[in-house]
Design a protein around this motif. Sequence first.
Motif, PDB file in Angstrom:
ATOM      1  N   THR A  78       2.859  21.919  -5.184  1.00  0.00           N
ATOM      2  CA  THR A  78       1.998  20.734  -5.167  1.00  0.00           C
ATOM      3  C   THR A  78       2.180  20.012  -3.852  1.00  0.00           C
ATOM      4  OG1 THR A  78       2.134  20.468  -7.572  1.00  0.00           O
ATOM      5  CG2 THR A  78       1.446  18.548  -6.303  1.00  0.00           C
ATOM      6  N   VAL A  79       1.030  19.707  -3.207  1.00  0.00           N
ATOM      7  CA  VAL A  79       1.057  18.885  -1.991  1.00  0.00           C
ATOM      8  C   VAL A  79       0.523  17.513  -2.353  1.00  0.00           C
ATOM      9  CG1 VAL A  79       0.845  20.855  -0.451  1.00  0.00           C
ATOM     10  CG2 VAL A  79      -1.213  19.730  -1.262  1.00  0.00           C
ATOM     11  N   THR A  80       1.045  16.493  -1.684  1.00  0.00           N
ATOM     12  CA  THR A  80       0.690  15.115  -2.020  1.00  0.00           C
ATOM     13  C   THR A  80       0.422  14.346  -0.742  1.00  0.00           C
ATOM     14  OG1 THR A  80       2.103  15.213  -3.969  1.00  0.00           O
ATOM     15  CG2 THR A  80       1.420  13.031  -3.225  1.00  0.00           C
ATOM     16  N   ALA A  81      -0.695  13.591  -0.764  1.00  0.00           N
ATOM     17  CA  ALA A  81      -1.031  12.672   0.326  1.00  0.00           C
ATOM     18  C   ALA A  81      -1.252  11.294  -0.268  1.00  0.00           C
ATOM     19  CB  ALA A  81      -2.267  13.149   1.083  1.00  0.00           C
ATOM     20  N   ILE A  82      -1.054  10.284   0.529  1.00  0.00           N
ATOM     21  CA  ILE A  82      -1.252   8.911   0.082  1.00  0.00           C
ATOM     22  C   ILE A  82      -2.199   8.211   1.048  1.00  0.00           C
ATOM     23  CG2 ILE A  82       0.981   8.739  -1.082  1.00  0.00           C
ATOM     24  CD1 ILE A  82       2.050   7.313   1.386  1.00  0.00           C
ATOM     25  N   ASP A  83      -2.923   7.197   0.514  1.00  0.00           N
ATOM     26  CA  ASP A  83      -3.855   6.401   1.318  1.00  0.00           C
ATOM     27  C   ASP A  83      -3.502   4.950   1.110  1.00  0.00           C
ATOM     28  OD1 ASP A  83      -6.101   5.070   2.471  1.00  0.00           O
ATOM     29  OD2 ASP A  83      -7.272   6.927   2.233  1.00  0.00           O
ATOM     30  N   ALA A  84      -3.324   4.238   2.211  1.00  0.00           N
ATOM     31  CA  ALA A  84      -2.921   2.838   2.116  1.00  0.00           C
ATOM     32  C   ALA A  84      -4.028   1.948   1.587  1.00  0.00           C
ATOM     33  CB  ALA A  84      -2.448   2.333   3.482  1.00  0.00           C
ATOM     34  N   ASP A  85      -5.266   2.441   1.547  1.00  0.00           N
ATOM     35  CA  ASP A  85      -6.359   1.633   1.013  1.00  0.00           C
ATOM     36  C   ASP A  85      -6.238   1.504  -0.493  1.00  0.00           C
ATOM     37  OD1 ASP A  85      -7.515   1.205   3.539  1.00  0.00           O
ATOM     38  OD2 ASP A  85      -8.508   3.153   3.477  1.00  0.00           O
ATOM     39  N   ASP A  86      -7.155   0.703  -1.054  1.00  0.00           N
ATOM     40  CA  ASP A  86      -7.105   0.402  -2.480  1.00  0.00           C
ATOM     41  C   ASP A  86      -7.303   1.687  -3.278  1.00  0.00           C
ATOM     42  OD1 ASP A  86      -7.177  -0.648  -4.970  1.00  0.00           O
ATOM     43  OD2 ASP A  86      -8.897  -1.981  -4.621  1.00  0.00           O
ATOM     44  N   PRO A  87      -6.290   2.096  -4.088  1.00  0.00           N
ATOM     45  CA  PRO A  87      -6.439   3.353  -4.837  1.00  0.00           C
ATOM     46  C   PRO A  87      -7.474   3.264  -5.943  1.00  0.00           C
ATOM     47  CG  PRO A  87      -4.425   2.219  -5.483  1.00  0.00           C
ATOM     48  CD  PRO A  87      -4.993   1.445  -4.335  1.00  0.00           C
ATOM     49  N   ASN A  88      -7.868   2.050  -6.319  1.00  0.00           N
ATOM     50  CA  ASN A  88      -8.864   1.897  -7.371  1.00  0.00           C
ATOM     51  C   ASN A  88     -10.277   1.858  -6.824  1.00  0.00           C
ATOM     52  OD1 ASN A  88      -6.823   1.724  -9.370  1.00  0.00           O
ATOM     53  ND2 ASN A  88      -6.497  -0.441  -8.834  1.00  0.00           N
ATOM     54  N   ALA A  89     -10.389   1.915  -5.536  1.00  0.00           N
ATOM     55  CA  ALA A  89     -11.700   1.938  -4.902  1.00  0.00           C
ATOM     56  C   ALA A  89     -11.907   3.286  -4.239  1.00  0.00           C
ATOM     57  CB  ALA A  89     -11.806   0.794  -3.876  1.00  0.00           C
TER      58      ALA A  89
END
Length: 871
Positions: A253-264
């Motif tokens: 499993t590879v994982t990336a994150i985004d600093a923007d709103d995760p609910n948008a």
Amino acid sequence: KAGAPEDPVSRKYEKKGKALEEGKFSNCNGKRKVQYESSEPADFKVDEDGMVYAVRSFPLSSEHAKFLIYAQDKETQEKWQVAVKLSLKPALTEESVKEPPEVEEIVFPRQFSKHSGHLQRQKRDWVIPPINLPENSRGPFPQELVRIRSDRDKNLSLRYSVTGPGADQPPTGIFIINPISGQLSVTKPLDREQIARFHLRAHAVDINGNQVENPIDIVINVIDMNDNRPEFLHQVWNGTVPEGSKPGTYVMTVTAIDADDPNALNGMLRYRILSQAPSTPSPNMFTINNETGDIITVAAGLDREKVQQYTLIIQATDMEGNPTYGLSNTATAIITVTDVNDNPPEFTAMTFYGEVPENRVDVIVANLTVTDKDQPHTPAWNAVYRISGGDPTGRFAIQTDPNSNDGLVTVVKPIDFETNRMFVLTVAAENQVPLAKGIQHPPQSTATVSVTVIDVNENPYFAPNPKIIRQEEGLHAGTMLTTFTAQDPDRYMQQNIRYTKLSDPANWLKIDPVNGQITTIAVLDRESPNVKNNIYNATFLASDNGIPPMSGTGTLQIYLLDINDNAPQVLPQEAETCETPDPNSINITALDYDIDPNAGPFAFDLPLSPVTIKRNWTITRLNGDFAQLNLKIKFLEAGIYEVPIIITDSGNPPKSNISILRVKVCQCDSNGDCTDVDRIVGAGLGTGAIIAILLCIIILLILVLMFVVWMKRRDKERQAKQLLIDPEDDVRDNILKYDEEGGGEEDQDYDLSQLQQPDTVEPDAIKPVGIRRMDERPIHAEPQYPVRSAAPHPGDIGDFINEGLKAADNDPTAPPYDSLLVFDYEGSGSTAGSLSSLNSSSSGGEQDYDYLNDWGPRFKKLADMYGGGDD
């Protein structure tokens, strides 16, 4: 106040039943039951939860539309009303962000209650509009947000302020308020990823600082913008998958994150595989779950022996993967294909050959080689060899070389050429782990090993070894004991064996070199120190004439039977007893080197002569091994007595012996212990102790004699040296410098006997008490000074005086009187009289003796006596 809209309604509504965006009324108390009504019920309505809806579809012109909302508490019947202004909300563009719309003001009028048919003012309060502010606004700054106003500013001069994080708390200065107008502004762009929401509190006070309104909380929400790319947790991801895995096997499993709103949409990520290298056997061996990032296999054919590693480029895109508007980033996934045991080991030959000399162990006979396509140095590659046939007695073993994986056939048990000349072994090769399911061992996993045994010259051996014989001691020299021969295991070699003696501690035996016949050359004695537990061991060597010659040893054990050839002796040989029969006696036993039945029980008796033995002593047998010796008379003078005792053993025939017991008779105390001072001497000294004492005395005498000779030689050398001294350096001339009356070479014949050998002694008792000179010897016990020569050689007077001075200076017991008396004191009186009676040519009063203080410690006493004035 019942409630307020959280945001000015600025959207064009075209359909009926559509709720106004963010247009909702809330009860500040939270416990009141409020009923809402609209002043335009044909166009707008308000639900019980405070949500405002459009009743019909109608176009909203650019002109402001206004209507009122009424609120009434169902319990207290209190009423409120609020004016709502509607305006169009333009689409959010860069220009709209750059130029914010005109700041609107929503005013909460005064609250009224119906009393006697009239509305009366109950309470004044603030009008606080909700604020939503997009991040990364370009300004210009400060950017006006909303005006905060109290309806009491018409009658009073108010001052407005805000507090909280972003205002007066870190980060400070982001929000400011005009204290006069109540205009709230932001001073710089906001970043939702740092702070997504600000909680401020607004205050209104008069010019005296008195609070006019209760503080109100203001919440400023930062609206997210898509300004952050997805970021993978690792730039390189590593995973493994076994070869031969079926489609659908989970890999990693590879994982990336985004600093923007995760609910948008700005923070919603989607994954996909951009490329796969290598692309064999299929370009799409793997797939990825676009939402979770799980990588799984989608095709069969993973073979580590063909492709050991795959490299995937993974892309993560926000905006739900929209390639046009979404931001993307990539990472690398390295998938290693792990090995499984899908390749059995195979021998490189069907038959291996080897040879080994007989009787050798731990010898490598043959080297078995195999091939295995699995990953080296893994359990699927490491070979394990086993012998499946041809070695029923277990004489061979196969070990695996950890580096080459070869099988090393080793001999673990000796092989006899005369028994087995060749072995044919069947061996099989396997791995440390079983083969994968569905794979079988091929015929190449089995081979044969042919081992040839080489004949070598072996050691002759004695049988039996050791050989035990029984013989009586006392056999005379020349008696033949036995024949001790060895055998040659080499049946196919014609060899001769010769015998030699290897170990014979007592030198009692000899062996015939041809036939191995053993004969005595001395008398066998069981009591010899070389016999242990009645057994005498002798070792013999048998050697053949092979190439190379070999030899073997054999041990002959002679069990010696005892005969009565040793007479008993008294034990102990020395004892003590008292002058009287009581209170003790002497217990004795016998020592016999023979064993039963030639030892005890013993018979003890006293001889008839001399007659004093039986007159003074008596012996009583206690048992078969012990007897008791006692004084027969009432008193025996202290001393050392030798008491002969006759001891007879029980042999056949018996053997007797007269043994001497040395008895010390001494004075005893009440406990029966000797009290003599010379107890140790009385017990007698051995010959060795006496010799040691005499040697010590002789050595001491030699040392004293050597010292005396050395002193004599030293005196002669000193006298010879004195004759060679230059007259100017003669110490006798230097004596004249001390103001002595006389001296010098002309006085060498002066008779000094009057000073050294007085004829009479004047007793000290006749002198009156208290009348003594300071230079006289005080009355006390005379110290023991060393005796000096009475008449030194006239030429040695200088040395005599100097040595006396040194002795006086170094003697801590020297009394403080005239130093001349210290040099050689002849007693308490002298016929020569006192030297103090001698008068100098000049009076003492005219002579200055202070210079004596400069002559050192030897003349300090004289300086005190003659240079100290009248005292």
